[in-house]
Design a protein around this motif. Structure first.
Motif, short mmCIF file in Angstrom:
data_model
loop_
_atom_site.label_atom_id
_atom_site.label_comp_id
_atom_site.label_asym_id
_atom_site.label_seq_id
_atom_site.Cartn_x
_atom_site.Cartn_y
_atom_site.Cartn_z
N HIS A 167 2.26 4.28 -1.13
CA HIS A 167 3.06 3.28 -1.82
C HIS A 167 3.38 3.73 -3.25
N ASP A 199 0.50 -2.49 5.53
CA ASP A 199 -0.09 -3.27 4.43
C ASP A 199 -1.58 -3.51 4.61
N THR A 204 -1.21 -7.42 -0.20
CA THR A 204 0.17 -7.87 -0.05
C THR A 204 1.11 -6.72 -0.40
N LEU A 205 2.12 -6.52 0.44
CA LEU A 205 3.05 -5.42 0.22
C LEU A 205 4.46 -5.96 0.02
#
Length: 324
Positions: A167, A199, A204-205
């Motif tokens: 990420h 995720d 939380t993504l």
């Protein structure tokens, strides 16, 4: 005498060598450490040597575009394999030798040399001799725009994209994946691996979707944005960390003129919450033996998962350690 002048002097030296051998000269003459530039004859291969005075630790050597690395007991040698990389190779030598020269012991010098070399290897994974391609420029612009707009400067270590982690930004309890998409293209989000929208470890993504219009006159170039962020980091304790991450992203000031040709106008910003039902592929969806998956998602299919940008801003303020 700078490194370019030393290369020229060595080229003159090898004209006087009529057999197999190595012409080399020491650089940083005032240094306590032994760094050399050299040219092999008769093939003219250019190289950089560091004689550490102590045996190098056993490390895995990564294959790198532009040069090969050889460790022999107390010596490490970098050999140029493509002349198109000579400017980069010279910049690498200047940077690594100057960085390593700060060491206060031979052991520290070895570790500093290897650490800096690994950073250059990451840099060269992303960058060609001509600089970043248009897609990579656009991606970097998106990440830097996100930093300027939303990320507190003191939390720049959350920027994980340059380190090739899944990420782009990893924060306590949540992560953000940045997608900068040109309005000249059909609006699709390119996903580079099955881990990017997974995720499970991120918490939380969110996906931050930046729609931009490239052009030649109106807007802000990548270098404009970098200069603006450098101004904000000037004098800041994390200035060097920002520069390191910028470097790992594949950016070099050597290519400023190249990057100044394209300017970007911001058309729209959207934020999507990756949750159950979001169109994605994760490791759990793949049969055994399948990996390194890349795919695209039509932005229209993300609309049901859109959340206000204020929701993302709120996440930055929920934890006091993340307040600007």
């Amino acid at each position: 005498m700078n490194l370019s002048q030393i290369w020229k002097a060595l080229e003159q030296d090898v004209t006087e060598v009529h057999d197999f051998g190595l012409a080399k000269r020491r650089i940083l003459p005032k240094s306590r450490l032994d760094f050399f530039l050299g040219i092999l004859t008769p093939d003219g291969t250019k190289l950089f040597e560091f004689e550490a005075g102590l045996p190098f630790p056993s490390v895995e050597i990564e294959l790198t575009r532009g040069f090969v690395t050889i460790i022999e007991d107390t010596k490490i040698t970098l050999k140029l394999t493509h002349e198109s990389y000579l400017d980069f190779f010279t910049s690498l030598i200047d940077d690594i030798s100057s960085y390593t020269n700060q060491a206060t012991s031979k052991e520290q010098a070895m570790h500093m040399f290897l650490s800096r070399l690994q950073q250059w290897q990451l840099f060269l994974r992303r960058c060609s001799p001509n600089g970043l391609g248009e897609e990579a420029q656009r991606g970097l612009f998106g990440e830097l725009y996100f930093i300027r707009s939303y990320l507190p400067l003191e939390k720049i270590e959350a920027w994980q994209g340059p380190r090739l982690l899944p990420h782009d930004f990893q924060l306590p309890g949540f992560a953000v994946e940045v997608k900068a998409v040109s309005t000249k293209l059909h609006q699709k989000l390119k996903i580079n691996s099955e881990k990017q929208l997974d995720d499970r470890a991120a918490g939380t993504l969110y996906i931050y979707h930046l729609s931009i219009q490239p052009g030649k006159s109106a807007g802000e170039s990548l270098t404009d944005l970098i200069d603006a962020l450098r101004d904000r980091f000037t004098g800041h304790a994390l200035q060097s960390q920002f520069e390191e991450l910028l470097f790992l992203s594949g950016y070099s000031d050597n290519h400023r003129a190249h990057y100044e040709k394209i300017k970007y106008t911001i058309r729209n910003e959207s934020v999507y919450l990756v949750r159950e039902g979001f169109p994605r592929i994760t490791e759990l969806d793949l049969l055994q033996g399948i990996g390194d998956v890349s795919y695209t998602i039509a932005t229209a299919s993300c609309t049901p998962f859109a959340v206000p940008i204020s929701d993302l801003k709120l996440r930055f303020s929920e934890d006091s350690s993340w307040k600007a």
